[in-house]
Design a protein around this motif. Structure first.
Motif, PDB file in Angstrom:
ATOM      1  N   ALA A  90       0.820  -1.153   0.024  1.00 49.54           N
ATOM      2  CA  ALA A  90      -0.134   0.118   0.097  1.00 49.54           C
ATOM      3  C   ALA A  90       0.966   1.379   0.023  1.00 49.54           C
ATOM      4  CB  ALA A  90      -0.957  -0.031   1.283  1.00 49.54           C
ATOM      5  N   ALA A  91       2.114   1.263   0.794  1.00 50.72           N
ATOM      6  CA  ALA A  91       2.799   2.219   0.758  1.00 50.72           C
ATOM      7  C   ALA A  91       3.529   2.656  -0.568  1.00 50.72           C
ATOM      8  CB  ALA A  91       4.069   2.229   1.932  1.00 50.72           C
ATOM      9  N   SER A  92       3.408   1.645  -1.377  1.00 48.89           N
ATOM     10  CA  SER A  92       4.074   1.824  -2.895  1.00 48.89           C
ATOM     11  C   SER A  92       3.160   2.892  -3.485  1.00 48.89           C
ATOM     12  CB  SER A  92       4.043   0.330  -3.717  1.00 48.89           C
ATOM     13  OG  SER A  92       4.859  -0.482  -2.984  1.00 48.89           O
ATOM     14  N   CYS A  93       1.914   3.222  -3.151  1.00 48.16           N
ATOM     15  CA  CYS A  93       1.326   4.240  -3.665  1.00 48.16           C
ATOM     16  C   CYS A  93       2.002   5.794  -3.625  1.00 48.16           C
ATOM     17  CB  CYS A  93      -0.122   4.513  -3.031  1.00 48.16           C
ATOM     18  SG  CYS A  93      -1.193   3.039  -3.310  1.00 48.16           S
ATOM     19  N   MET A  94       2.789   5.702  -2.457  1.00 50.04           N
ATOM     20  CA  MET A  94       3.597   6.941  -2.205  1.00 50.04           C
ATOM     21  C   MET A  94       4.740   7.095  -3.247  1.00 50.04           C
ATOM     22  SD  MET A  94       3.112   9.618  -0.336  1.00 50.04           S
ATOM     23  CE  MET A  94       3.579  10.971   0.867  1.00 50.04           C
ATOM     24  N   VAL A  95       5.043   6.094  -3.722  1.00 49.82           N
ATOM     25  CA  VAL A  95       6.266   6.151  -4.721  1.00 49.82           C
ATOM     26  C   VAL A  95       5.792   6.989  -5.897  1.00 49.82           C
ATOM     27  CG1 VAL A  95       7.892   4.834  -6.003  1.00 49.82           C
ATOM     28  CG2 VAL A  95       7.235   3.948  -3.984  1.00 49.82           C
ATOM     29  N   LEU A  96       4.396   6.430  -6.142  1.00 47.58           N
ATOM     30  CA  LEU A  96       3.845   7.188  -7.279  1.00 47.58           C
ATOM     31  C   LEU A  96       3.986   8.971  -6.992  1.00 47.58           C
ATOM     32  CD1 LEU A  96       0.826   5.382  -7.745  1.00 47.58           C
ATOM     33  CD2 LEU A  96       2.671   4.790  -8.922  1.00 47.58           C
ATOM     34  N   TYR A  97       3.579   9.335  -5.857  1.00 41.66           N
ATOM     35  CA  TYR A  97       3.626  10.617  -5.680  1.00 41.66           C
ATOM     36  C   TYR A  97       5.253  11.091  -5.502  1.00 41.66           C
ATOM     37  CZ  TYR A  97       2.245  14.968  -2.906  1.00 41.66           C
ATOM     38  OH  TYR A  97       1.915  16.045  -2.300  1.00 41.66           O
ATOM     39  N   GLY A  98       6.036  10.592  -5.084  1.00 40.81           N
ATOM     40  CA  GLY A  98       7.405  11.080  -4.694  1.00 40.81           C
ATOM     41  C   GLY A  98       8.043  11.115  -6.220  1.00 40.81           C
ATOM     42  N   SER A 121      11.471   9.999  -5.268  1.00 42.57           N
ATOM     43  CA  SER A 121      12.155  10.828  -5.507  1.00 42.57           C
ATOM     44  C   SER A 121      13.613  10.289  -5.895  1.00 42.57           C
ATOM     45  CB  SER A 121      12.393  11.992  -4.572  1.00 42.57           C
ATOM     46  OG  SER A 121      11.332  12.390  -4.247  1.00 42.57           O
ATOM     47  N   PHE A 122      14.089   9.246  -5.158  1.00 43.77           N
ATOM     48  CA  PHE A 122      15.368   8.706  -5.254  1.00 43.77           C
ATOM     49  C   PHE A 122      15.517   8.182  -6.798  1.00 43.77           C
ATOM     50  CE2 PHE A 122      17.745   4.562  -5.467  1.00 43.77           C
ATOM     51  CZ  PHE A 122      18.862   5.061  -4.841  1.00 43.77           C
ATOM     52  N   ILE A 123      14.465   7.335  -7.172  1.00 53.82           N
ATOM     53  CA  ILE A 123      14.500   6.757  -8.423  1.00 53.82           C
ATOM     54  C   ILE A 123      14.638   7.790  -9.643  1.00 53.82           C
ATOM     55  CG2 ILE A 123      13.197   5.123 -10.004  1.00 53.82           C
ATOM     56  CD1 ILE A 123      12.133   3.970  -7.577  1.00 53.82           C
ATOM     57  N   ALA A 124      13.843   8.867  -9.360  1.00 50.76           N
ATOM     58  CA  ALA A 124      13.455   9.866 -10.521  1.00 50.76           C
ATOM     59  C   ALA A 124      14.497  10.640 -10.794  1.00 50.76           C
ATOM     60  CB  ALA A 124      12.350  10.882 -10.183  1.00 50.76           C
ATOM     61  N   TYR A 125      15.321  11.058  -9.502  1.00 50.34           N
ATOM     62  CA  TYR A 125      16.447  11.871  -9.769  1.00 50.34           C
ATOM     63  C   TYR A 125      17.839  11.183 -10.321  1.00 50.34           C
ATOM     64  CZ  TYR A 125      14.024  15.864  -7.493  1.00 50.34           C
ATOM     65  OH  TYR A 125      13.239  17.088  -7.245  1.00 50.34           O
ATOM     66  N   ASN A 152      20.079  14.495  -2.787  1.00 49.54           N
ATOM     67  CA  ASN A 152      18.951  14.857  -1.636  1.00 49.54           C
ATOM     68  C   ASN A 152      18.118  13.823  -1.669  1.00 49.54           C
ATOM     69  OD1 ASN A 152      16.530  16.241  -0.905  1.00 49.54           O
ATOM     70  ND2 ASN A 152      17.476  17.973  -0.976  1.00 49.54           N
ATOM     71  N   ALA A 153      17.664  13.093  -2.627  1.00 50.94           N
ATOM     72  CA  ALA A 153      16.619  12.000  -2.446  1.00 50.94           C
ATOM     73  C   ALA A 153      17.129  10.976  -1.622  1.00 50.94           C
ATOM     74  CB  ALA A 153      16.173  11.974  -3.842  1.00 50.94           C
ATOM     75  N   THR A 154      18.539  10.549  -2.028  1.00 53.49           N
ATOM     76  CA  THR A 154      19.024   9.546  -1.322  1.00 53.49           C
ATOM     77  C   THR A 154      19.084   9.551   0.248  1.00 53.49           C
ATOM     78  OG1 THR A 154      20.399   9.177  -3.118  1.00 53.49           O
ATOM     79  CG2 THR A 154      21.291   8.132  -1.155  1.00 53.49           C
TER      80      THR A 154
END
Length: 513
Positions: A20-28, A158-162, A309-311
Motif C-alpha cells: 500500500a505504501a508503494s502508492c507514495m512512490v507514485l507521488y514522490g 524521488s530517489f529513483i526519479a533523480y 538529496n533524494a538518497t
C-alpha cells in the motif's frame, strides 16, 4: 512487539502495508520528475521555451486533478469499491498519464498538461486508499512505525526519479529529447507493480465489516494478528464502533460537519496538511533545480545534488520509524518545525550576504554551505512534517468518515502547494533567496499551532480515537447499543451473532488495551 521481534504474521502485516505504501512512490516520483525535466534544455526546447507562468501552470495542472480527485472521488471510491480498488484505479490512471506525457506532440504543452491532470486524478485515488489501508491494518503498537514508511516511499520515488535524471543528464547530447522522456516513462514501473500485487493482499477488515462481511473480516485479521483473542477483540471493537456510527451519526460528507468532534479534527487536519506544503519543502521538491541554478552553473551538478538529496531523504525518513512511537507525533512536529525555521533563516542569510561570481553563480564554498543547509532542512522535515503528518491524518478519523476526511485533508496539501508553486518562480526571480525568510516565519507559526492545538495520538486505537478530540467513545456507545458488557474485549470461546441480529450476552475478561 516491535520491528525486530517479528512473527510470520507480523512480517506479512509489514508486507501488505508496504504494498500500500508503494502508492507514495507514485507521488514522490511524479513530484520529482517535473523538477528533473526543468533541468533539461531539450524539454524546454521541445515545448518552445515556456515562461515562468506556464512552468507554474504545468505544476498547477497536476494539483487540479489531485484536488478534485481527492476531495470528491477518492473517499467514495475507497468506501464503495474498497481500499484495494482505490489503489489499483489510481495506478491505472498514472499508467495512462505517463504515456500522455512521454508522447505529447512536439510543441503541444497542452497535451503534457493533460497528462499532468490525469496523474493528479490517479494520485488522489491511490493516496487516499493507500494511507487508509495501512492505518486500518496496522497493529496499534507499531502503526506509527509502519506508517512512517509511507513518507519514506515518497523519498524512494524521488530517489529513483533523480538518479535516472542524473544518468540522462550526463548523456543528454546522445539521448537528445529522450533525456527527459526516459525520466518520464520510467514512471510506469511502480504503478504496474502495484496493480500486479494489490488484489493478492487482503481487503481492510474495517471496510469488510462496514459491508456486512464479518466472517471475511475475521479471516483477514487472522492473517495479520498473532492470536484468536486479538482477532475477536478487534472484530468486536470494529463492529461496536460501526454500530454506533450507523445509529447515531451517519456516513457521507454531511457527517463531517454534524459531529463537533469530527468537524474539529477535519479543520485541524486541513491546517497541518496545508502547513506541510508551505514549510518550504513543497517548493524545494518542485523547484530545487531553479533554486540551484542561482548558485551552480552546471546542469549535471544540479542533477547530482537532487539525486543525493533524494538518497538522504530515505535515510532521514528512517528516523521516524524509531521516534514516532517513542516520542510521539506532537514532539516531532514541534521539533521539526523549529529546526526547519532556523535552516531557512540561515540559508537566506548566507545567499543574500555573499557576492555573485561573473556568471551569476556563487563561489564553491558558499554553494556547498547552501546545499548543506538545505539538506539539513530535509533532515528536520522528513521524519516530522513529512512522515508524521500522514500518520496523524490517517489515524484520527472514525470509520464512517475516514475515507472522505483523509482524502480531503491530504489534498489540502495540493491546494496549498498550488498557491505557493504557481507564484514561486516569479517570487524567486524578483526576490531571490529573501523568499526563504517567509518560509522561516511560517515554520515557527506552525510549531506554535501544534503546541496549542494538536493532541497526541500515540498508542491510541482507531476505535478509541474520538475521545481524544472531545467526542464520545464510539466503541463504548456501540457496545451499549449491542448489549455488550465490556465493549472492548470478547471472550475467545464466544461466537458472535449476525451483525444485524440481537447480540447474546457475552462473558468478559479484563485485558489492558
Amino acid at each position: 512487539m516491535g520491528l525486530f521481534s517479528m512473527t510470520p504474521k507480523r512480517a506479512y502485516n509489514w508486507y501488505i502495508s508496504l504494498v500500500a505504501a508503494s502508492c507514495m512512490v507514485l507521488y514522490g516520483y511524479d513530484a520529482s520528475v517535473y523538477n528533473a525535466v526543468l533541468g533539461s534544455d531539450n524539454w524546454l526546447a521541445y515545448f518552445n521555451q515556456p515562461n515562468d507562468q506556464l512552468i507554474g501552470a504545468v505544476n498547477t495542472a497536476y494539483t487540479v486533478g489531485a484536488v478534485v480527485s481527492g476531495f470528491f472521488f477518492g473517499g467514495p471510491v475507497a468506501d464503495y469499491f474498497g481500499r484495494r480498488f482505490g489503489m489499483a484505479a489510481g495506478a491505472i490512471f498514472v499508467i495512462i498519464a505517463t504515456f500522455m506525457q512521454t508522447f505529447a506532440p512536439r510543441g503541444s504543452i497542452g497535451s503534457f498538461i493533460a497528462g499532468r491532470v490525469f496523474i493528479g486524478i490517479g494520485q488522489g485515488l491511490a493516496l487516499t486508499a493507500g494511507s487508509i489501508y495501512i492505518g486500518e491494518l496496522a497493529p496499534v503498537e507499531i502503526r506509527g512505525k509502519i506508517m512512517s514508511f509511507w513518507q519514506m516511499f515518497y523519498s524512494v520515488g524521488s530517489f529513483i526519479a533523480y538518479w535516472i535524471s542524473y544518468s540522462c543528464a550526463k548523456r543528454s547530447q546522445s539521448l537528445g529529447e529522450w533525456d527527459w522522456k526516459m525520466v518520464v516513462i520510467f514512471q510506469l514501473m511502480m504503478p504496474i507493480l502495484i496493480v500486479a500485487q494489490v488484489f493478492f493482499i487482503p481487503e481492510s477488515p474495517r471496510w469488510l465489516v462496514k459491508k456486512g462481511k464479518v466472517d471475511e473480516a475475521r479471516a483477514t485479521l487472522r492473517r495479520v494478528r498473532d492470536t484468536d483473542q486479538e482477532v475477536e477483540d478487534e472484530t468486536l471493537m470494529i463492529r461496536e464502533a460501526l454500530e454506533f456510527e450507523k445509529e447515531a451519526i451517519s456516513s457521507g460528507y454531511a457527517a463531517l460537519w454534524k459531529d463537533r468532534s469530527v468537524r474539529k479534527r477535519l479543520l485541524l487536519a486541513f491546517v497541518i496538511n496545508a502547513g506541510q506544503q508551505i514549510t518550504g519543502q513543497g517548493t524545494l521538491n518542485t523547484y530545487s533545480t531553479l533554486i540551484y541554478k542561482r548558485v551552480f552553473g552546471s546542469a549535471s551538478t544540479i542533477a547530482l545534488i537532487n539525486a543525493l538529496n533524494a538518497t538522504c531523504g530515505i535515510l532521514f525518513t528512517a528516523n521516524a520509524t524509531w521516534t514516532v512511537d517513542r516520542f510521539g507525533r506532537k514532539f516531532l512536529l514541534i521539533a521539526g518545525a523549529i529546526g526547519m525555521g532556523f535552516c531557512m533563516i540561515i540559508v537566506a542569510a548566507v545567499e543574500t550576504s555573499t557576492p555573485d561570481l561573473a556568471d551569476g553563480s556563487k563561489s564553491h564554498s558558499v554553494a556547498v554551505s547552501i546545499v548543506f543547509l538545505l539538506f539539513l532542512f530535509i533532515f528536520f522535515y522528513k521524519p516530522s512534517w513529512g512522515a508524521t503528518i500522514w500518520i496523524w491524518t490517517s489515524e484520527i478519523f472514525s470509520m464512517n468518515v475516514r475515507a472522505q476526511a483523509v482524502g480531503m485533508a491530504s489534498q489540502t496539501q495540493n491546494v496549498a502547494n498550488a498557491i505557493v508553486q504557481q507564484f514561486f518562480p516569479l517570487f524567486l526571480t524578483n526576490c531571490g533567496f529573501y523568499a526563504f525568510y517567509m518560509f522561516a516565519g511560517i515554520n515557527f507559526l506552525l510549531a506554535a499551532f501544534v503546541y496549542w492545538f494538536i493532541p497526541e495520538t500515540k498508542q491510541v486505537s482507531l476505535e478509541d480515537m474520538d475521545s481524544k478530540f472531545g467526542g464520545v467513545n464510539h466503541v463504548d456507545k456501540g457496545g451499549d447499543l449491542m448489549g455488550v458488557e465490556d465493549s472492548h474485549h470478547a471472550d475467545m470461546d464466544h461466537t458472535m451473532g449476525d451483525l444485524s441480529g440481537k447480540q447474546p450476552r457475552v462473558e468478559r475478561k479484563e485485558v489492558a488495551v
